[in-house]
Design a protein around this motif. Structure first.
Motif, PDB file in Angstrom:
ATOM      1  N   HIS A  66      -2.476   9.724 -11.482  1.00  0.00           N
ATOM      2  CA  HIS A  66      -3.416  10.396 -12.731  1.00  0.00           C
ATOM      3  C   HIS A  66      -4.427  11.690 -11.854  1.00  0.00           C
ATOM      4  CE1 HIS A  66      -5.653   8.330  -9.807  1.00  0.00           C
ATOM      5  NE2 HIS A  66      -7.254   8.971 -10.158  1.00  0.00           N
ATOM      6  N   SER A  97       0.730  -1.618  -0.319  1.00  0.00           N
ATOM      7  CA  SER A  97       0.027   0.197   0.125  1.00  0.00           C
ATOM      8  C   SER A  97       0.657   1.239   0.191  1.00  0.00           C
ATOM      9  CB  SER A  97      -1.105   0.056   1.881  1.00  0.00           C
ATOM     10  OG  SER A  97      -0.153  -0.136   2.033  1.00  0.00           O
ATOM     11  N   LEU A 157      -3.396   4.120  -0.990  1.00  0.00           N
ATOM     12  CA  LEU A 157      -3.750   3.890  -2.198  1.00  0.00           C
ATOM     13  C   LEU A 157      -3.013   2.428  -2.178  1.00  0.00           C
ATOM     14  CD1 LEU A 157      -2.789   6.504  -3.579  1.00  0.00           C
ATOM     15  CD2 LEU A 157      -4.878   6.253  -3.513  1.00  0.00           C
ATOM     16  N   GLN A 158      -3.694   1.331  -3.341  1.00  0.00           N
ATOM     17  CA  GLN A 158      -3.064  -0.025  -3.498  1.00  0.00           C
ATOM     18  C   GLN A 158      -1.283   0.452  -3.319  1.00  0.00           C
ATOM     19  OE1 GLN A 158      -5.904  -1.849  -6.069  1.00  0.00           O
ATOM     20  NE2 GLN A 158      -7.179  -2.434  -4.726  1.00  0.00           N
ATOM     21  N   GLY A 159      -1.159   1.211  -4.169  1.00  0.00           N
ATOM     22  CA  GLY A 159       0.605   1.847  -4.716  1.00  0.00           C
ATOM     23  C   GLY A 159       0.688   3.420  -4.909  1.00  0.00           C
ATOM     24  N   GLU A 192       2.659   4.353  -7.369  1.00  0.00           N
ATOM     25  CA  GLU A 192       1.659   5.085  -8.979  1.00  0.00           C
ATOM     26  C   GLU A 192       0.195   5.116  -9.219  1.00  0.00           C
ATOM     27  OE1 GLU A 192       3.595   2.007  -8.226  1.00  0.00           O
ATOM     28  OE2 GLU A 192       5.310   2.728  -8.993  1.00  0.00           O
ATOM     29  N   SER A 193      -0.730   4.787  -8.245  1.00  0.00           N
ATOM     30  CA  SER A 193      -2.637   4.928  -7.595  1.00  0.00           C
ATOM     31  C   SER A 193      -2.641   5.927  -7.932  1.00  0.00           C
ATOM     32  CB  SER A 193      -2.820   4.538  -7.005  1.00  0.00           C
ATOM     33  OG  SER A 193      -2.546   2.687  -7.036  1.00  0.00           O
ATOM     34  N   CYS A 194      -1.606   7.555  -7.337  1.00  0.00           N
ATOM     35  CA  CYS A 194      -1.925   9.231  -7.394  1.00  0.00           C
ATOM     36  C   CYS A 194      -1.679   9.681  -8.305  1.00  0.00           C
ATOM     37  CB  CYS A 194      -1.546   9.245  -5.882  1.00  0.00           C
ATOM     38  SG  CYS A 194       0.679   9.678  -6.364  1.00  0.00           S
TER      39      CYS A 194
END
Length: 70
Positions: free
Chosen positions: A60, A38, A52-54, A56-58
């Motif tokens: 965007h 996470s 977040l899950q990781g 890179e998820s942020c």
């Protein structure tokens, strides 16, 4: 604390990263901690906090952004 314990803690520590925007100049938009499964991200002004899950998820959510690992 023993040297083995210090090594174990260092291995378990989350990794620090910055979310960097390149519009028009380089600026830090957020800071994050990456855990094994996470990530926690806080915007530079503290107004946005995300789990977040990781990391890179942020990306965007920020303009022309990329991760910069510290």
């Amino acid at each position: 604390m023993t040297s083995e314990e210090r090594e174990w803690v260092a291995e378990e520590a989350p990794r620090l990263f910055a979310v960097v925007e390149r519009t028009p100049d380089l600026q830090v938009a957020a800071w994050g901690l990456a855990f094994e499964e996470s990530a926690q991200v806080v915007s530079e002004d503290g107004g946005l906090r995300m789990s977040l899950q990781g990391p890179e998820s942020c990306l965007h959510l920020f303009k022309d952004s990329e991760l910069l690992w510290i």
